[in-house]
Design a protein around this motif. Structure first.
Motif, mmCIF file in Angstrom:
data_model
loop_
_atom_site.group_PDB
_atom_site.id
_atom_site.type_symbol
_atom_site.label_atom_id
_atom_site.label_comp_id
_atom_site.label_asym_id
_atom_site.label_seq_id
_atom_site.Cartn_x
_atom_site.Cartn_y
_atom_site.Cartn_z
ATOM 1 N N LYS A 222 0.600 -1.253 -0.115
ATOM 2 C CA LYS A 222 0.113 0.150 0.301
ATOM 3 C C LYS A 222 1.435 0.882 -0.289
ATOM 4 O O LYS A 222 1.411 1.483 1.321
ATOM 5 C CB LYS A 222 -1.341 0.229 1.180
ATOM 6 N N SER B 10 -3.330 7.648 -3.394
ATOM 7 C CA SER B 10 -2.741 6.572 -3.164
ATOM 8 C C SER B 10 -3.100 4.756 -3.707
ATOM 9 O O SER B 10 -3.866 5.562 -5.161
ATOM 10 C CB SER B 10 -4.122 5.879 -1.692
ATOM 11 N N ARG C 252 -2.927 0.600 -5.059
ATOM 12 C CA ARG C 252 -2.267 -0.740 -4.195
ATOM 13 C C ARG C 252 -1.571 -1.398 -5.014
ATOM 14 O O ARG C 252 -2.444 -1.195 -6.369
ATOM 15 C CB ARG C 252 -3.744 -1.193 -3.670
ATOM 16 N N ASP D 234 -6.010 -1.440 8.083
ATOM 17 C CA ASP D 234 -4.909 -1.374 7.352
ATOM 18 C C ASP D 234 -4.430 -0.324 7.040
ATOM 19 O O ASP D 234 -3.850 -0.396 6.253
ATOM 20 C CB ASP D 234 -5.798 -3.053 5.960
ATOM 21 N N ARG D 235 -4.743 1.189 7.475
ATOM 22 C CA ARG D 235 -3.934 1.958 6.628
ATOM 23 C C ARG D 235 -2.908 2.527 7.881
ATOM 24 O O ARG D 235 -2.262 3.184 7.870
ATOM 25 C CB ARG D 235 -4.757 3.844 7.194
ATOM 26 N N ASN E 114 0.959 2.236 6.916
ATOM 27 C CA ASN E 114 1.022 3.268 5.411
ATOM 28 C C ASN E 114 1.259 4.967 6.812
ATOM 29 O O ASN E 114 2.359 5.168 5.707
ATOM 30 C CB ASN E 114 0.191 3.504 4.333
ATOM 31 N N THR F 268 -7.754 4.867 -4.095
ATOM 32 C CA THR F 268 -7.029 4.530 -4.568
ATOM 33 C C THR F 268 -6.753 3.275 -5.498
ATOM 34 O O THR F 268 -7.851 3.321 -6.353
ATOM 35 C CB THR F 268 -6.853 3.128 -2.742
ATOM 36 N N ASP G 209 -5.922 0.802 -7.678
ATOM 37 C CA ASP G 209 -5.642 -0.723 -7.687
ATOM 38 C C ASP G 209 -4.893 -1.165 -8.871
ATOM 39 O O ASP G 209 -5.061 -0.931 -10.130
ATOM 40 C CB ASP G 209 -6.018 -1.738 -8.139
#
Ligand SMILES: [Zn+2]
Length: 349
Positions: free
Chosen positions: A30, A43, A45, A301-302, A305, A336, A338
């Protein structure tokens, strides 16, 4: 999926410079372009190609840093530093990734390698310690000086903040997952036996359930669901994990006396089924010790980062936590992108 992300500038583009923050995990990375208030301006991923080996992982980190740098430059933001956080044993002071079970590298001068290949000033950190610093500064452990952040996912790792300082000890501190909770337990990937993470990691919960149950599950969330609906095998596996976690946390509480313990990672997604039970099991093991508050992680889950952003700004001599703390607004989330293949995307830029 577009191979060449070109994020559209948005209203968050207010700062004169930025850092790059990258959290390298066993399955995915990330990344973010982060301003002086730790706001992610952009951002992305990307999958971690760990089955191809450590060289491919390093190549992908390089590609992702180049993509992030171009995202920053597209917005007219000079890059001060890049903060890269990785799992395993990480010697932050020397910029070396000493060992990582999942990623396969051994004593790699990762900060130097990345700096040479990208031209960026790179600072290396540890994913869970960075997450712990983020939770301590801006998340669920905010306001305490002594906290323990436990990430329960594929493995179990912890970040210790003692008297306001994240304990590193050359990269070796915080390996809670390898605290032995059962001398007759299963062999652990670390070479030990009966380690906490052989019982209480998300993957151990899945393996423990599938070893006995007739209908296998894919993830620990399913074991949690089945435990809630009264599946006796799920109940037994879940409670074994809870008791092992409580045992490990009781040892840490006796030694370090955290005011607050923050549980994060995939297993903490189970919410009260984990938190409430561990809280009771931990309290039952303590006698004279101060009973720590047990709470769920706030940054999800940030955390890694955001921690990487804190590490990078700190290396640049900027107190981004103070800048963020001056604002009472919650940390914004940016759109974000991907990316399936970092190399293709980097080459197209
Ligand atoms: Zn172990």
């Amino acid at each position: 999926m577009s191979p060449t992300p070109r994020p559209v500038p948005d209203e968050t583009e207010t700062q004169q410079d930025c850092v790059l923050a990258l959290d390298v995990g066993g399955t995915g990375m990330k990344g973010a372009v982060v301003d002086r208030t730790l706001t992610p301006v952009a951002s992305l991923r990307v999958p971690t190609p760990r089955v191809q080996g450590p060289e491919d992982v390093v190549d992908t980190i390089v590609d992702v840093l180049r993509i992030l740098r171009d995202m920053a430059l597209d917005r007219g933001l000079p890059v001060r530093h890049a903060g890269v956080v990785v799992p395993g044993i990480v010697d932050e002071a020397r910029g070396r990734a000493l060992w990582a079970a999942n990623l396969g590298w051994r004593d790699l001068a990762l900060a130097d390698v990345l700096a040479r290949r990208t031209g960026l000033a790179v600072v290396l950190g540890h994913d869970v310690r960075a997450g712990g610093v983020a939770e301590s500064a801006l998340g669920a452990a905010r306001g305490t000086r002594n906290s323990l952040f436990v990430a329960i996912g594929t493995g179990v790792a912890a970040a210790l903040v003692c008297d306001g300082v994240a304990v590193t000890s050359g990269g070796y501190a915080g390996e809670l997952g390898h605290l032995a909770v059962d001398p007759h337990g299963m062999a652990c990937a670390c070479g030990g036996r009966g380690c906490l993470e052989t019982v209480a990691s998300a993957s151990a919960v899945v393996a423990g359930y599938n070893a006995v149950a007739p209908r296998p599950v894919v993830g620990a969330a399913e074991v949690a669901d089945r435990a809630r609906s009264g599946d006796p095998v799920a109940e037994e596996v879940w409670n074994r994990a809870v008791e092992a976690l409580a045992q490990g946390l009781a040892s840490v509480t006796t030694l370090l006396a955290p005011e607050r313990i923050v549980l994060g990672g995939g297993l903490a997604e189970a919410g009260p089924l984990l938190l409430d039970r561990v809280r009771v099991a931990l309290a039952g093991r303590l006698t004279f010790q101060r009973n720590p508050e047990l709470v769920r992680a706030a940054l999800g889950d940030r955390a890694g980062n955001i921690g990487a952003g804190i590490v990078a700004w700190s290396a640049a001599g900027v107190d981004a936590v103070a800048a963020r703390s001056a604002s009472e607004a919650p940390l914004p989330v940016s759109r974000t992108v991907d990316i399936a293949h970092a190399a293709t995307a980097a080459a197209a830029l």
